[in-house]
Design an enzyme around this catalytic site. Structure first.
Site, mmCIF file in Angstrom:
data_model
loop_
_atom_site.group_PDB
_atom_site.id
_atom_site.type_symbol
_atom_site.label_atom_id
_atom_site.label_comp_id
_atom_site.label_asym_id
_atom_site.label_seq_id
_atom_site.Cartn_x
_atom_site.Cartn_y
_atom_site.Cartn_z
ATOM 1 N N CYS A 160 -0.323 5.053 -2.711
ATOM 2 C CA CYS A 160 -0.521 6.104 -1.869
ATOM 3 C C CYS A 160 -0.666 5.517 -0.938
ATOM 4 O O CYS A 160 -1.137 4.772 -0.352
ATOM 5 C CB CYS A 160 -0.594 6.989 -2.920
ATOM 6 S SG CYS A 160 -1.487 8.067 -1.628
ATOM 7 N N GLU B 91 5.654 3.110 -3.117
ATOM 8 C CA GLU B 91 4.322 4.316 -3.173
ATOM 9 C C GLU B 91 4.971 6.081 -3.711
ATOM 10 O O GLU B 91 4.669 6.926 -4.293
ATOM 11 C CB GLU B 91 3.441 4.932 -2.131
ATOM 12 C CG GLU B 91 3.084 3.397 -2.494
ATOM 13 C CD GLU B 91 1.750 3.491 -1.182
ATOM 14 O OE1 GLU B 91 2.147 3.796 -0.330
ATOM 15 O OE2 GLU B 91 1.160 2.457 -1.731
#
Ligand code: CDP
Length: 806
Positions: free
Chosen positions: A385, A760
């Site tokens: 992320c 991500e």
């Protein structure tokens, strides 16, 4: 085949450039067991280090007795904080502006914290030495619940800074407070709420989890006393940053430090930060004069290296009765554990959480984040992320569903009504970002048509009726998620790590016979850079991808770069690759013009060389040009064909996607079944569609794990209760659902090849899709929000709480 008769299509195909599903070249060695990981590196006389760790989450250390350990056969040294103080390394700086104990200094602050480092001739002897070290602890009150961190009578955790009124990010309100970070217009947002026709408010927690890569964190340090040089092989996602940080804290000159990241078995953010194991191994190598290796085991990895998430988000949306959003207000309580070791760019204490307005046109918003200490492991890394984006996406995607439920609207309809429209890009969000490009309506509509969204809703309505009539015990949920990511940190004007600006780099050198080598500041941990970076060069320079060697991870040879995490490689290094290639192409054009005896303006690029405009037969291939560059360059032009580019992006890139999860849950057992999962991703120009698909599969599997069970959980006494794969959910092929992937293409206008990151996105978009599916399934029973992770037990509990089970 005669070169002259080759068609354009054949020439293009030979390059295997951008858009080609080129097979992963690195898999040739991985599938044959020929990868070269840190633990494969073995040096003569190598020693092994391992940690004595604290069984207590909070305790004073009264004494450490190493005598018995030093008598264990094979044990050569036992390092404690007292020893490290001699070299000023008992504490180390964190990436977030805090300091962290390398070895426990006077007290321990989380279970399994590093207390002493035992160095021995082999790992078994080190383990025996660990058992022989005698540590006397005095237990202290434990603080686990972040909601009690700032209670007046809360135990003070960080005695080293208890009187400090200011931290790295401004004033502190309590000894256990780290920072408060606010963004947005509070007055305007409060006014929007006062005027709102409809509001929602919900505490949405994103539990603590862990990236748990296949290969744990490890290093091998070798100090050469004669040369005064330190070589470190490590599982580093950012080798150059490690070199600079080691130079700054050890005072060894940077040119005498060699950092090598060999093959890495997954990182997911876990291998960005600096850990006590690195410092202790380096010190131990300096002390013993021998190479020292440190390899974590799984429990150590899960319980002491960087965790992820642990954000408790109170989200409020203001809206009209028709479902037009008018304001967003979010407060986050961020549990950072015992030290603030978050891996975020320096100026962003909550990462890019202020992307929390998501894909929606909020006229105003306000965000406040409070970071607090608890007796838990430090970290706060971006687990697949971009710096807290997944927390933000989860927050807004849950909140939009809750608003839809309150308004009695379909969640898709609510999203379509509030999407940023294509003509609004570049779009300035209420919390300060400039989204580069997007076409959300097209993506959402493609998703709806492909999955027959209307049909699924009809089926759900029928099932709910059947459930109410007592004909079935199964409930059905549709989890919609539409996310916008922000990746490619970053413009150095607002992104740095410990003052190191976040650009990236590429150096390309073409050889006389038309092949070449390219080196980057990034470091693949499985993302396939050796394959895709060569594809960019193939398209830009007309050299077949197979003729380009890609090298990363050696600070002696690679140009300085900030590494690979936060899906920044394609947005930043990918751009540097194109820019370096374009520098080479500009020189190649001058050489071709000389060879063809024509002005360079009269040449045009054609797949793999230059041709004279209007005279297609007058052509020089890059292969010919490479030879001439070295052996017959134009007079006055220096020989050679190479270039380097350091790329500081003007903006981040904003990939997006529309996901849908179809789930059935048996209320009597809580057992769920993911019947269908559709993921549409838009990452701009697609370099390698096969690798993108692989990235999406991997990211969705991690999202599935996190949403449906994966958790680092502590009991009230501060014991980690999910510290091994017996309890920490790691899905195998058996549990993992089938993924359907799809795409749209909205190029980034500022990226040289129009590409955005993708690695991500599936994690960011996947978690809310799963959670929304569970929540949607239970919603008709009167539920508004059920906290993750949604394992069988919690589903069963929800069913019971909502009266579905007698
Ligand atoms: O920084 P990281 O490598 O983790 O993430 P990324 O930049 O999203 O790239 C992951 C992989 O997907 C790399 O091999 C990229 O080259 C590839 N990719 C692609 O083929 N096309 C894109 N538009 C984005 C990434």
């Amino acid at each position: 085949m005669n070169e002259m008769t080759v068609t354009r299509e054949q020439r293009e195909a030979k390059l295997e450039g951008m858009g080609c599903k080129r097979k992963r070249v690195e898999d040739i060695r991985f599938t044959q067991g020929k990868g070269n990981y840190v633990d494969d590196v073995k040096l003569p006389g190598m020693l092994h280090g391992d940690f004595v760790r604290s069984p207590y989450p909070h305790a004073r250390i009264k004494s450490i007795d190493k005598d018995k350990a030093l008598k264990v056969p094979g044990v050569l040294a036992v390092l404690t904080a007292e020893d490290l103080k001699g070299v000023n390394l008992a504490w180390m700086p964190t990436l977030a502006g805090d300091v962290q104990m390398v070895l426990a200094d006077g007290k321990v602050l989380f279970q399994n914290q590093e207390v002493a480092f035992v160095v021995a001739t082999d790992r078994y002897a080190a383990d025996d030495g660990i058992n022989a070290v005698e540590v006397e602890y005095e237990a202290l009150p434990v603080l686990i619940d972040p909601f009690h961190s700032m209670d007046p009578d809360a135990p003070v955790l960080r005695e080293d800074i208890k009187d400090k009124k200011d931290g790295a990010h401004g004033p502190r309100k309590h000894p256990n407070h780290i920072f408060e970070w606010t963004v947005g217009d509070k007055d305007l947002t409060d006014a929007a709420f006062r005027k709102a026709e409809v509001t929602i408010k919900e505490l949405i927690s994103y539990h603590r989890t862990h990236p748990s890569p296949l290969e744990t964190c490890q290093c091998l340090c070798s100090f050469d006393k004669v040369k005064g040089e330190l070589t470190i092989w490590g599982t580093f996602q950012a080798p150059h940053v490690i070199r600079t940080v080691v130079a700054l804290i050890s005072k060894i000159p940077e040119h005498k430090i060699h950092v090598i990241s060999p093959d890495i078995g997954g990182g997911f953010g876990n291998k960005v930060g600096a850990y006590p194991g690195y410092i202790c191994s380096a010190v131990a190598s300096i002390v013993t004069g021998k190479p020292v290796k440190w390899v974590e085991d799984r429990i150590e990895n899960l319980t002491s290296t960087s965790f992820a998430r642990d954000y408790h988000m109170t989200a409020e949306i203001a809206a009209t009765k028709e479902g037009k959003v008018t304001g967003l207000r979010v407060h986050v309580l961020a549990d950072h554990g015992a030290f603030d070791a978050c891996a975020d760019p320096s100026k962003w204490p909550a990462g890019f959480f202020n992307i929390v307005t998501g894909s929606y046109d909020f006229p105003t918003a306000h965000l406040a984040v409070d970071g607090v200490y608890t007796n838990k492991a430090p970290g706060g890394v971006a687990y697949r992320c971009s710096f807290r984006v997944t927390e933000a996406a989860y927050c807004i995607e849950r909140a939009m569903d809750i608003l839809a439920q309150k308004l009695g609207m379909d969640p898709v309809e609510l999203r379509l009504k509030n999407f940023i429209r294509p003509e609004q890009f570049p779009y300035h969000s209420a919390l300060g970002w400039e989204y580069d490009s997007g076409d959300y309506h097209t993506a959402m509509k493609k998703m709806m048509e492909t999955v027959d969204y209307a049909g699924l809703r009809r089926e759900q309505a029928e099932k709910r009726d059947a459930f109410k009539r007592g004909e079935t015990r199964e409930i059905m949920g549709l989890g919609v998620s539409f996310f916008t990511e922000i990746v490619g940190a970053g413009p150095s004007k607002n992104c740095d790590i410990l003052g190191i600006a976040m650009f990236d780099s590429c150096e390309i050198r073409l050889h006389p016979t038309g092949s070449g080598i390219a080196r980057m500041g990034t470091k693949s941990q499985g993302q396939g850079h050796e394959t895709t970076w060569a594809q960019i060069i193939a398209t830009e320079l007309g050299i077949p991808a197979d003729d380009i060697t890609v090298e990363e991870g050696n600070t002696d040879t690679a140009p300085y770069g900030l590494g690979t995490y936060g899906s920044r490689s394609t947005p930043v290094a990918g751009a540097a690759i194109a820019m370096a290639a374009r520098k080479i192409r500009a020189k190649a054009q001058m050489i071709a013009a000389y060879m063809l005896e024509i002005h360079e303006d009269d040449l045009e690029w054609d797949i793999d060389g230059f041709r004279v405009k209007g005279l297609p037969e007058k052509f020089k291939s890059m292969k010919d040009i490479c030879w001439a560059a070295y052996n017959a360059p134009p007079p006055g032009l220096e020989p050679g064909l190479e270039a380097v580019s350091y790329y500081d992006p003007p903006n981040m890139t904003y990939p997006f996607g529309a996901y849908l999860c179809v789930m059935d849950i048996d209320v009597d057992t809580g057992v769920y079944k993911v019947r269908r999962f559709y993921a549409l991703d838009d990452c701009g120009t697609r370099i390698n569609p096969m690798i993108i698909e692989g990235q999406v599969h991997g990211g969705l599997t991690e999202a599935f794990a996190i949403a449906m069970g994966q958790e680092i959980r502590y009991d009230n006494d501060g014991n980690v209760v999910t510290g091994s794969f017996m309890d920490f959910f790691m899905p195998t092929a058996v549990e993992t659902p089938h993924w359907e992937t799809d795409f749209t293409v909205t190029p980034s206008p500022h990226h040289p090849i129009g590409a955005k990151g993708v690695g991500e996105s599936p994690n960011v978009g996947g978690v809310p899709a799963f959670s929304n599916a569970v929540n949607d399934a239970f919603s008709f029973l009167g539920s508004t929000h059920i906290q993750m992770p949604h394992d069988f037990w919690r589903n069963w509990q929800a069913a019971k709480r909502l009266g579905a089970i007698a």
